[in-house]
Scaffold this motif. Sequence first.
Motif, mmCIF file in Angstrom:
data_model
loop_
_atom_site.group_PDB
_atom_site.id
_atom_site.type_symbol
_atom_site.label_atom_id
_atom_site.label_comp_id
_atom_site.label_asym_id
_atom_site.label_seq_id
_atom_site.Cartn_x
_atom_site.Cartn_y
_atom_site.Cartn_z
ATOM 1 N N GLY A 193 0.806 -1.562 0.088
ATOM 2 C CA GLY A 193 0.314 0.301 0.309
ATOM 3 C C GLY A 193 0.962 1.235 -0.485
ATOM 4 N N ASP A 194 2.021 1.350 0.752
ATOM 5 C CA ASP A 194 2.950 2.189 1.085
ATOM 6 C C ASP A 194 3.637 2.655 0.128
ATOM 7 O OD1 ASP A 194 1.286 2.938 3.725
ATOM 8 O OD2 ASP A 194 3.695 1.965 4.859
ATOM 9 N N VAL A 195 4.280 1.783 -0.742
ATOM 10 C CA VAL A 195 4.931 1.338 -2.308
ATOM 11 C C VAL A 195 4.060 2.671 -2.806
ATOM 12 C CG1 VAL A 195 6.146 0.577 -4.182
ATOM 13 C CG2 VAL A 195 6.300 -0.600 -1.652
ATOM 14 N N GLN A 196 2.505 2.212 -3.401
ATOM 15 C CA GLN A 196 1.198 2.502 -4.802
ATOM 16 C C GLN A 196 1.057 4.414 -4.390
ATOM 17 O OE1 GLN A 196 -1.272 -0.974 -4.267
ATOM 18 N NE2 GLN A 196 -1.282 -0.684 -6.060
ATOM 19 N N GLU A 197 1.558 4.509 -2.834
ATOM 20 C CA GLU A 197 1.066 5.543 -2.936
ATOM 21 C C GLU A 197 2.520 6.951 -2.977
ATOM 22 O OE1 GLU A 197 0.206 8.808 0.946
ATOM 23 O OE2 GLU A 197 0.020 6.964 1.101
ATOM 24 N N GLN A 198 3.835 6.534 -2.790
ATOM 25 C CA GLN A 198 4.977 6.493 -2.694
ATOM 26 C C GLN A 198 5.123 6.708 -4.276
ATOM 27 O OE1 GLN A 198 7.706 4.856 -0.342
ATOM 28 N NE2 GLN A 198 6.745 5.033 1.642
ATOM 29 N N PHE A 199 4.670 5.783 -5.068
ATOM 30 C CA PHE A 199 5.311 5.976 -6.296
ATOM 31 C C PHE A 199 3.715 6.989 -7.248
ATOM 32 C CE2 PHE A 199 3.839 4.259 -10.595
ATOM 33 C CZ PHE A 199 5.831 3.928 -11.699
ATOM 34 N N ALA A 200 3.127 6.629 -6.417
ATOM 35 C CA ALA A 200 1.789 8.240 -7.102
ATOM 36 C C ALA A 200 2.617 8.759 -7.494
ATOM 37 C CB ALA A 200 0.542 7.790 -6.945
ATOM 38 N N GLN A 201 3.210 9.769 -6.316
ATOM 39 C CA GLN A 201 3.474 10.849 -5.469
ATOM 40 C C GLN A 201 4.537 11.107 -6.847
ATOM 41 O OE1 GLN A 201 4.022 10.941 -1.728
ATOM 42 N NE2 GLN A 201 1.608 10.752 -0.825
ATOM 43 N N ILE A 202 5.793 10.288 -6.473
ATOM 44 C CA ILE A 202 6.845 10.026 -7.541
ATOM 45 C C ILE A 202 6.287 10.482 -9.008
ATOM 46 C CG2 ILE A 202 8.400 9.029 -8.297
ATOM 47 C CD1 ILE A 202 8.433 7.775 -5.429
ATOM 48 N N MET A 203 5.267 9.891 -9.431
ATOM 49 C CA MET A 203 4.877 10.417 -10.864
ATOM 50 C C MET A 203 3.899 11.843 -11.122
ATOM 51 S SD MET A 203 6.862 8.029 -12.478
ATOM 52 C CE MET A 203 5.785 8.350 -13.982
ATOM 53 N N LEU A 204 4.008 11.530 -10.073
ATOM 54 C CA LEU A 204 3.109 13.692 -10.410
ATOM 55 C C LEU A 204 4.144 14.162 -10.084
ATOM 56 C CD1 LEU A 204 -0.075 14.789 -9.800
ATOM 57 C CD2 LEU A 204 0.534 14.847 -7.717
ATOM 58 N N ALA A 205 4.589 14.912 -9.162
ATOM 59 C CA ALA A 205 5.952 15.526 -9.120
ATOM 60 C C ALA A 205 6.726 15.339 -10.095
ATOM 61 C CB ALA A 205 7.012 15.130 -8.332
ATOM 62 N N PHE A 206 6.833 13.784 -11.125
ATOM 63 C CA PHE A 206 7.882 14.092 -12.471
ATOM 64 C C PHE A 206 6.648 14.394 -13.278
ATOM 65 C CE2 PHE A 206 8.106 11.589 -16.528
ATOM 66 C CZ PHE A 206 9.678 11.812 -17.241
ATOM 67 N N GLU A 207 5.878 14.087 -13.679
ATOM 68 C CA GLU A 207 4.712 15.085 -14.872
ATOM 69 C C GLU A 207 4.551 16.486 -14.388
ATOM 70 O OE1 GLU A 207 1.003 13.055 -15.930
ATOM 71 O OE2 GLU A 207 1.580 11.504 -14.019
ATOM 72 N N THR A 208 4.644 16.842 -13.356
ATOM 73 C CA THR A 208 4.530 18.135 -12.989
ATOM 74 C C THR A 208 5.833 19.332 -13.560
ATOM 75 O OG1 THR A 208 3.518 18.249 -10.616
ATOM 76 C CG2 THR A 208 3.931 20.078 -11.140
ATOM 77 N N LEU A 209 6.854 18.523 -12.683
ATOM 78 C CA LEU A 209 8.262 19.406 -13.089
ATOM 79 C C LEU A 209 8.920 18.760 -14.724
ATOM 80 C CD1 LEU A 209 9.693 18.914 -9.319
ATOM 81 C CD2 LEU A 209 8.968 21.128 -9.982
ATOM 82 N N LEU A 210 8.555 18.373 -15.316
ATOM 83 C CA LEU A 210 9.159 17.815 -16.700
ATOM 84 C C LEU A 210 9.843 18.938 -17.575
ATOM 85 C CD1 LEU A 210 9.213 14.828 -18.251
ATOM 86 C CD2 LEU A 210 7.105 15.682 -19.335
ATOM 87 N N PRO A 211 9.067 20.037 -17.599
ATOM 88 C CA PRO A 211 9.426 21.022 -18.202
ATOM 89 C C PRO A 211 11.154 21.575 -17.871
ATOM 90 C CG PRO A 211 7.439 21.727 -18.204
ATOM 91 C CD PRO A 211 7.656 20.700 -17.424
#
Length: 312
Positions: free
Chosen positions: A156-174
């Motif tokens: 459960g924690d791994v899924q939540e952490q991965f979702a946060q990482i991917m959100l940060a990646f998409e947001t800071l992509l530029p």
Amino acid sequence: MNNTNTLKLTEGAMMTAFFAVLLLITVYVPFISIASAFFLLLPFLLYSVKYSIRASLVMLAASIGVAAIVGGPISIPVAILYGTTGVMMGWLVQQGKSKFMIFMISTLVFVVNIVVQYLFSILLLGINMIDEFITLMDDSLEQAIAVYTAAGIDTGDVQEQFAQIMLAFETLLPSLIIMSSALLIWIMMIINFPLVKRIAKKDMPKFDAFRNLSLPKNVIWYYLIILLTALIATPEQGTMFAYALINLQFGFELLMILQGLAFIHFYGHLKGWNRGLLVILTILGVLINPLTRILGIIDLGFDLRKRITEKK
């Protein structure tokens, strides 16, 4: 005159062939390709420091055609990316621009290439490489979670952490694209400039000492405006305004960290600290970057270096 044109054409053909060899190695040789990729702009740089921009563009066009033949259609974007960057870099050297100016403009050319090619792949080919990458990461995570779940491990924690990482990646992509492009250009300049100096017998510009790096005063005002906007405005998550604000804030924070690190090197030089100590302080400055960022703000906003120099 004829001899000059013949020499120009001969060298252009040689540099085109040189690029074709580097491209073949990069595309088809797995491990060596990691190193050869840093030299892809070398043929264009070597040619454009000696000849006119018009002749360099002719060589670039020939190289794109050769790339399509030897590497297939997938090699054309690579030739355009490194070719335009190398030609611009060589032309700026020929014009006598500073190494920092060459670095900034070459990074801009590289980033514009990436953005244009990304839009081209979406609009004309219907391929979104970023979405493909995110989908691939999601599939890999699901497979890993299935394995761990079958073994009775809570994920459960791994899924939540991965979702946060991917959100940060998409947001800071530029910002990540700009950072990675700047780093790549910096490495290629370090590697290729000495080679051009040795082969073409051309004096190449040098970076000023890092301790002398100081951003324009206007940067701190732009940074304060971004911070105030982030505090006052409450943009809806996922909107263009929110993406722009987050990326601008991230970019200016990196600049302030860079200013802080430059001040550490300036002060260390003033005090006569040895290089080993400066390396350790630089690493610590990156690790505890909020303090380094504050130091950069103080240095830029209050002319800290000038005050210290006058006091000394």
